[in-house]
Design a protein around this motif. Structure first.
Motif, PDB file in Angstrom:
ATOM      1  N   ASP A 134      12.435  -7.314   0.677  1.00  0.00           N
ATOM      2  CA  ASP A 134      11.075  -7.489   1.182  1.00  0.00           C
ATOM      3  C   ASP A 134      10.630  -6.334   2.059  1.00  0.00           C
ATOM      4  OD1 ASP A 134      10.948  -9.893  -0.130  1.00  0.00           O
ATOM      5  OD2 ASP A 134      11.566 -11.068   1.608  1.00  0.00           O
ATOM      6  N   GLU A 135      11.561  -5.790   2.819  1.00  0.00           N
ATOM      7  CA  GLU A 135      11.253  -4.679   3.722  1.00  0.00           C
ATOM      8  C   GLU A 135      11.872  -3.394   3.167  1.00  0.00           C
ATOM      9  OE1 GLU A 135      12.159  -3.498   8.335  1.00  0.00           O
ATOM     10  OE2 GLU A 135      11.962  -5.606   7.811  1.00  0.00           O
ATOM     11  N   PRO A 136      11.047  -2.437   2.727  1.00  0.00           N
ATOM     12  CA  PRO A 136      11.588  -1.195   2.152  1.00  0.00           C
ATOM     13  C   PRO A 136      12.508  -0.475   3.136  1.00  0.00           C
ATOM     14  CG  PRO A 136       9.234  -1.345   1.757  1.00  0.00           C
ATOM     15  CD  PRO A 136       9.593  -2.455   2.711  1.00  0.00           C
ATOM     16  N   ARG A 137      13.600   0.094   2.605  1.00  0.00           N
ATOM     17  CA  ARG A 137      14.580   0.818   3.417  1.00  0.00           C
ATOM     18  C   ARG A 137      14.807   2.196   2.829  1.00  0.00           C
ATOM     19  NH1 ARG A 137      19.876  -2.659   3.844  1.00  0.00           N
ATOM     20  NH2 ARG A 137      20.367  -0.981   5.257  1.00  0.00           N
ATOM     21  N   GLN A 138      15.147   3.117   3.704  1.00  0.00           N
ATOM     22  CA  GLN A 138      15.480   4.462   3.259  1.00  0.00           C
ATOM     23  C   GLN A 138      16.990   4.618   3.152  1.00  0.00           C
ATOM     24  OE1 GLN A 138      13.531   6.948   6.179  1.00  0.00           O
ATOM     25  NE2 GLN A 138      11.854   7.349   4.754  1.00  0.00           N
ATOM     26  N   PHE A 139      17.425   5.351   2.128  1.00  0.00           N
ATOM     27  CA  PHE A 139      18.834   5.662   1.913  1.00  0.00           C
ATOM     28  C   PHE A 139      18.982   7.151   1.673  1.00  0.00           C
ATOM     29  CE2 PHE A 139      18.744   1.198   0.907  1.00  0.00           C
ATOM     30  CZ  PHE A 139      19.978   0.735   1.311  1.00  0.00           C
ATOM     31  N   ARG A 140      20.050   7.698   2.199  1.00  0.00           N
ATOM     32  CA  ARG A 140      20.413   9.071   1.881  1.00  0.00           C
ATOM     33  C   ARG A 140      21.336   8.998   0.666  1.00  0.00           C
ATOM     34  NH1 ARG A 140      24.044  13.228   5.500  1.00  0.00           N
ATOM     35  NH2 ARG A 140      23.840  15.016   4.092  1.00  0.00           N
ATOM     36  N   LEU A 141      20.926   9.595  -0.434  1.00  0.00           N
ATOM     37  CA  LEU A 141      21.700   9.593  -1.664  1.00  0.00           C
ATOM     38  C   LEU A 141      22.441  10.918  -1.787  1.00  0.00           C
ATOM     39  CD1 LEU A 141      19.612   7.332  -2.158  1.00  0.00           C
ATOM     40  CD2 LEU A 141      19.622   8.000  -4.549  1.00  0.00           C
ATOM     41  N   ARG A 142      23.771  10.819  -1.936  1.00  0.00           N
ATOM     42  CA  ARG A 142      24.600  12.012  -2.115  1.00  0.00           C
ATOM     43  C   ARG A 142      25.568  11.774  -3.257  1.00  0.00           C
ATOM     44  NH1 ARG A 142      27.221  12.391   3.497  1.00  0.00           N
ATOM     45  NH2 ARG A 142      26.740  10.183   3.405  1.00  0.00           N
ATOM     46  N   THR A 143      25.854  12.835  -3.982  1.00  0.00           N
ATOM     47  CA  THR A 143      26.853  12.744  -5.051  1.00  0.00           C
ATOM     48  C   THR A 143      28.084  13.534  -4.659  1.00  0.00           C
ATOM     49  OG1 THR A 143      25.826  14.615  -6.187  1.00  0.00           O
ATOM     50  CG2 THR A 143      25.212  12.403  -6.926  1.00  0.00           C
ATOM     51  N   ALA A 144      29.210  13.086  -5.163  1.00  0.00           N
ATOM     52  CA  ALA A 144      30.479  13.789  -4.983  1.00  0.00           C
ATOM     53  C   ALA A 144      31.221  13.715  -6.311  1.00  0.00           C
ATOM     54  CB  ALA A 144      31.308  13.139  -3.886  1.00  0.00           C
ATOM     55  N   GLY A 145      31.785  14.836  -6.713  1.00  0.00           N
ATOM     56  CA  GLY A 145      32.520  14.878  -7.976  1.00  0.00           C
ATOM     57  C   GLY A 145      32.053  16.031  -8.828  1.00  0.00           C
ATOM     58  N   VAL A 146      32.488  16.003 -10.049  1.00  0.00           N
ATOM     59  CA  VAL A 146      32.115  17.052 -10.991  1.00  0.00           C
ATOM     60  C   VAL A 146      30.897  16.605 -11.776  1.00  0.00           C
ATOM     61  CG1 VAL A 146      34.460  17.914 -11.202  1.00  0.00           C
ATOM     62  CG2 VAL A 146      33.699  16.131 -12.722  1.00  0.00           C
ATOM     63  N   PRO A 147      30.170  17.547 -12.388  1.00  0.00           N
ATOM     64  CA  PRO A 147      29.025  17.127 -13.201  1.00  0.00           C
ATOM     65  C   PRO A 147      29.468  16.143 -14.283  1.00  0.00           C
ATOM     66  CG  PRO A 147      28.994  19.494 -12.888  1.00  0.00           C
ATOM     67  CD  PRO A 147      30.296  18.996 -12.320  1.00  0.00           C
ATOM     68  N   SER A 148      28.687  15.145 -14.483  1.00  0.00           N
ATOM     69  CA  SER A 148      28.858  14.084 -15.480  1.00  0.00           C
ATOM     70  C   SER A 148      29.868  13.010 -15.087  1.00  0.00           C
ATOM     71  CB  SER A 148      29.204  14.656 -16.857  1.00  0.00           C
ATOM     72  OG  SER A 148      30.550  15.073 -16.918  1.00  0.00           O
ATOM     73  N   ALA A 149      30.537  13.140 -13.949  1.00  0.00           N
ATOM     74  CA  ALA A 149      31.435  12.077 -13.478  1.00  0.00           C
ATOM     75  C   ALA A 149      31.592  12.213 -11.976  1.00  0.00           C
ATOM     76  CB  ALA A 149      32.799  12.169 -14.142  1.00  0.00           C
ATOM     77  N   GLY A 150      31.397  11.127 -11.277  1.00  0.00           N
ATOM     78  CA  GLY A 150      31.557  11.203  -9.831  1.00  0.00           C
ATOM     79  C   GLY A 150      31.062   9.957  -9.125  1.00  0.00           C
ATOM     80  N   TYR A 151      30.780  10.133  -7.863  1.00  0.00           N
ATOM     81  CA  TYR A 151      30.367   9.032  -6.996  1.00  0.00           C
ATOM     82  C   TYR A 151      28.944   9.260  -6.520  1.00  0.00           C
ATOM     83  CZ  TYR A 151      35.361   8.157  -6.760  1.00  0.00           C
ATOM     84  OH  TYR A 151      36.658   7.883  -7.082  1.00  0.00           O
ATOM     85  N   LEU A 152      28.200   8.176  -6.394  1.00  0.00           N
ATOM     86  CA  LEU A 152      26.887   8.205  -5.762  1.00  0.00           C
ATOM     87  C   LEU A 152      27.001   7.353  -4.507  1.00  0.00           C
ATOM     88  CD1 LEU A 152      23.868   8.869  -5.659  1.00  0.00           C
ATOM     89  CD2 LEU A 152      23.467   6.815  -7.035  1.00  0.00           C
ATOM     90  N   LEU A 153      26.835   7.987  -3.359  1.00  0.00           N
ATOM     91  CA  LEU A 153      26.932   7.329  -2.060  1.00  0.00           C
ATOM     92  C   LEU A 153      25.528   7.090  -1.531  1.00  0.00           C
ATOM     93  CD1 LEU A 153      28.591   6.442   0.448  1.00  0.00           C
ATOM     94  CD2 LEU A 153      28.482   8.824   1.199  1.00  0.00           C
ATOM     95  N   LEU A 154      25.234   5.848  -1.151  1.00  0.00           N
ATOM     96  CA  LEU A 154      23.930   5.476  -0.610  1.00  0.00           C
ATOM     97  C   LEU A 154      24.106   5.085   0.855  1.00  0.00           C
ATOM     98  CD1 LEU A 154      24.188   4.206  -3.751  1.00  0.00           C
ATOM     99  CD2 LEU A 154      21.800   3.771  -3.251  1.00  0.00           C
ATOM    100  N   THR A 155      23.736   5.952   1.756  1.00  0.00           N
ATOM    101  CA  THR A 155      23.895   5.702   3.187  1.00  0.00           C
ATOM    102  C   THR A 155      22.570   5.159   3.743  1.00  0.00           C
ATOM    103  OG1 THR A 155      25.441   7.546   3.326  1.00  0.00           O
ATOM    104  CG2 THR A 155      24.519   6.728   5.408  1.00  0.00           C
ATOM    105  N   PRO A 156      22.566   3.940   4.293  1.00  0.00           N
ATOM    106  CA  PRO A 156      21.314   3.374   4.826  1.00  0.00           C
ATOM    107  C   PRO A 156      20.854   4.151   6.064  1.00  0.00           C
ATOM    108  CG  PRO A 156      23.141   1.774   4.951  1.00  0.00           C
ATOM    109  CD  PRO A 156      23.687   3.029   4.392  1.00  0.00           C
TER     110      PRO A 156
END
Length: 162
Positions: A134-156
């Motif tokens: 209901d209440e929009p939130r901001q997240f910092r999106l960062r990737t870690a890993g190699v292209p085409s495989a890795g992690y997506l970290l969503l920090t509130p």
């Protein structure tokens, strides 16, 4: 012990199938009676290997922020794992995301500013708005890993009003 007579011929081959899996063919030629031959052909295939699981698993599962592990399997990036924090934050069973498209997982998170191809192709570090609650939130999106495989970290980062 089994011994083949001189009139019996066995051929075994191993090759790579077009779909990327291993396959094998055996050809058995046996003489039932002089002048007659029996012909049997058999094809064996194996499934291709599944993408690797996120490692180390304890760091992934215990991380306090939402994390997705993704792999591009030829048809776009696919989520292979989501940690419990992702499930709790976005009110979805995290084990249900395994095998879904990364673009769908981003929609579950209410993030439409970033597309899945950008996540899997670049080193991402961007602030995005999530409208999943209901209440929009901001997240910092960062990737870690190699292209085409890795992690997506969503920090509130907080609510959009802050």
């Amino acid at each position: 012990m089994f011994a083949l007579g001189l009139s019996e011929q066995v051929t075994v081959g191993l090759g790579l199938a077009l779909g990327g899996g291993l396959g094998g063919v055996s050809y058995l030629l046996v003489a039932d009676s002089p002048g007659e031959t029996a012909d049997e052909t058999m094809t064996v295939s194996a499934e291709t290997e599944r993408a690797p699981e996120p490692q180390p698993i304890d760091l992934f599962d215990g991380h306090p922020d939402p994390v997705l592990y993704f792999v591009d399997e030829g048809h776009g990036p696919i989520v292979r794992a989501a940690n419990e924090a992702f499930g709790t934050t976005f009110d979805v069973p995290s084990d249900r995301l395994d095998g879904t498209a990364l673009s769908e997982a981003l929609l579950v998170a209410g993030i439409d500013e970033v597309d899945a191809e950008t996540v899997s192709a670049t080193d991402l570090d961007v602030v995005a708005l999530s409208t999943a609650h209901d209440e929009p939130r901001q997240f910092r999106l960062r990737t870690a890993g190699v292209p085409s495989a890795g992690y997506l970290l969503l920090t509130p980062l907080g609510t959009a009003a802050n």
